[in-house]
Design a protein around this motif. Structure first.
Motif, short mmCIF file in Angstrom:
data_model
loop_
_atom_site.label_atom_id
_atom_site.label_comp_id
_atom_site.label_asym_id
_atom_site.label_seq_id
_atom_site.Cartn_x
_atom_site.Cartn_y
_atom_site.Cartn_z
N ILE A 131 23.27 -64.93 -57.77
CA ILE A 131 22.29 -64.23 -58.61
C ILE A 131 21.32 -65.22 -59.24
N TYR A 132 21.82 -66.37 -59.69
CA TYR A 132 20.94 -67.38 -60.26
C TYR A 132 19.91 -67.86 -59.23
N LEU A 133 20.36 -68.10 -58.01
CA LEU A 133 19.43 -68.58 -56.98
C LEU A 133 18.43 -67.52 -56.56
N ILE A 134 18.84 -66.26 -56.57
CA ILE A 134 17.91 -65.19 -56.21
C ILE A 134 16.78 -65.08 -57.24
N LEU A 135 17.06 -65.38 -58.48
CA LEU A 135 16.06 -65.28 -59.54
C LEU A 135 15.17 -66.52 -59.66
N ARG A 136 15.23 -67.46 -58.73
CA ARG A 136 14.49 -68.72 -58.83
C ARG A 136 13.01 -68.60 -58.46
N LEU A 137 12.56 -67.57 -57.81
CA LEU A 137 11.18 -67.33 -57.40
C LEU A 137 10.65 -68.35 -56.39
N ARG A 138 11.51 -68.85 -55.58
CA ARG A 138 11.17 -69.67 -54.41
C ARG A 138 11.93 -69.08 -53.23
N THR A 139 11.37 -69.19 -52.04
CA THR A 139 12.00 -68.49 -50.91
C THR A 139 13.30 -69.13 -50.46
N PHE A 140 13.37 -70.45 -50.42
CA PHE A 140 14.60 -71.09 -49.93
C PHE A 140 15.78 -70.84 -50.86
N PRO A 141 15.65 -70.98 -52.20
CA PRO A 141 16.79 -70.62 -53.06
C PRO A 141 17.17 -69.14 -52.98
N VAL A 142 16.19 -68.27 -52.72
CA VAL A 142 16.53 -66.85 -52.55
C VAL A 142 17.40 -66.65 -51.32
N ILE A 143 17.09 -67.35 -50.24
CA ILE A 143 17.90 -67.25 -49.03
C ILE A 143 19.30 -67.79 -49.28
N LEU A 144 19.40 -68.92 -49.98
CA LEU A 144 20.73 -69.46 -50.31
C LEU A 144 21.49 -68.51 -51.23
N ILE A 188 11.23 -65.08 -41.62
CA ILE A 188 10.21 -64.42 -42.43
C ILE A 188 9.67 -65.37 -43.49
N SER A 189 10.55 -66.10 -44.15
CA SER A 189 10.09 -67.03 -45.19
C SER A 189 9.33 -68.21 -44.58
N LEU A 190 9.70 -68.65 -43.39
CA LEU A 190 8.97 -69.71 -42.72
C LEU A 190 7.56 -69.25 -42.36
N GLY A 191 7.45 -68.02 -41.88
CA GLY A 191 6.13 -67.47 -41.59
C GLY A 191 5.27 -67.35 -42.83
N ALA A 192 5.87 -66.92 -43.94
CA ALA A 192 5.13 -66.82 -45.19
C ALA A 192 4.73 -68.20 -45.70
N PHE A 193 5.60 -69.19 -45.54
CA PHE A 193 5.28 -70.55 -45.96
C PHE A 193 4.12 -71.13 -45.14
N LEU A 194 4.16 -70.91 -43.84
CA LEU A 194 3.10 -71.44 -42.99
C LEU A 194 1.77 -70.75 -43.26
N GLU A 195 1.80 -69.49 -43.66
CA GLU A 195 0.56 -68.77 -43.95
C GLU A 195 -0.01 -69.13 -45.32
N ALA A 196 0.85 -69.26 -46.34
CA ALA A 196 0.39 -69.48 -47.70
C ALA A 196 0.39 -70.95 -48.11
N LYS A 197 1.00 -71.82 -47.33
CA LYS A 197 1.10 -73.26 -47.61
C LYS A 197 1.97 -73.59 -48.83
N HIS A 198 2.76 -72.65 -49.32
CA HIS A 198 3.74 -72.89 -50.39
C HIS A 198 4.82 -71.83 -50.28
N ASP A 199 5.94 -72.07 -50.95
CA ASP A 199 7.05 -71.12 -50.86
C ASP A 199 7.29 -70.39 -52.17
N LYS A 200 6.35 -70.42 -53.06
CA LYS A 200 6.51 -69.74 -54.35
C LYS A 200 6.32 -68.24 -54.18
N ILE A 201 7.18 -67.47 -54.82
CA ILE A 201 7.08 -66.03 -54.79
C ILE A 201 6.18 -65.58 -55.93
N ASP A 202 5.10 -64.91 -55.63
CA ASP A 202 4.16 -64.46 -56.64
C ASP A 202 4.48 -63.01 -57.00
N ILE A 203 4.89 -62.78 -58.24
CA ILE A 203 5.24 -61.42 -58.67
C ILE A 203 4.18 -60.82 -59.57
#
Length: 117
Positions: free
Chosen positions: A17-30, A95-110
């Motif tokens: 739960i802590y990692l899901i709330l990190r707002l980065r794609t890789f910690p969300v996957i972990l 999916i997160s790799l595709g989003a990273f390559l498109e946006a050039k960062h892995d931050k989740i914008d809410i």
């Protein structure tokens, strides 16, 4: 033994739960992977925690109490859940790799996009 398993499920759940709330794609996957591990350990523990006992009754071994055997159904459920979670993790990574390559960062914008315009 039950205390160790319960603590493991609790630690995996809280870390997930802590990692899901990190707002980065890789910690969300972990975090999703840790939550699936917590569910797998919980499902596995529902079949009774007995060490050194076979999961299937043996009619030839008459000296063993049948209440000591483990239930094979949760073990089969865990094996199925492992395969499904592996596949879903692979999909999330792609999916997160595709989003990273498109946006050039892995931050989740809410933030609300309409408020930014």
């Amino acid at each position: 033994m039950e205390l160790i398993v319960a603590a493991t499920v609790g630690v995996l759940t809280s870390a997930g739960i802590y990692l899901i709330l990190r707002l980065r794609t890789f910690p969300v996957i972990l975090g999703m992977a840790m939550l699936s591990y917590a569910v797998n350990v919980f499902l596995f523990s529902t079949g009774r925690l007995a060490t050194g006992m076979p999961p299937v009754l043996d009619h030839h071994a008459k000296h063993v109490d049948p209440s000591l055997y483990t239930d094979p159904l949760p073990q089969a459920l865990v094996l199925t859940a492992i395969v499904i979670s592996f596949g879903m993790t692979a999909v999330l990574v792609l999916i997160s790799l595709g989003a990273f390559l498109e946006a050039k960062h892995d931050k989740i914008d809410i933030s609300d996009e309409e408020a930014d315009a």
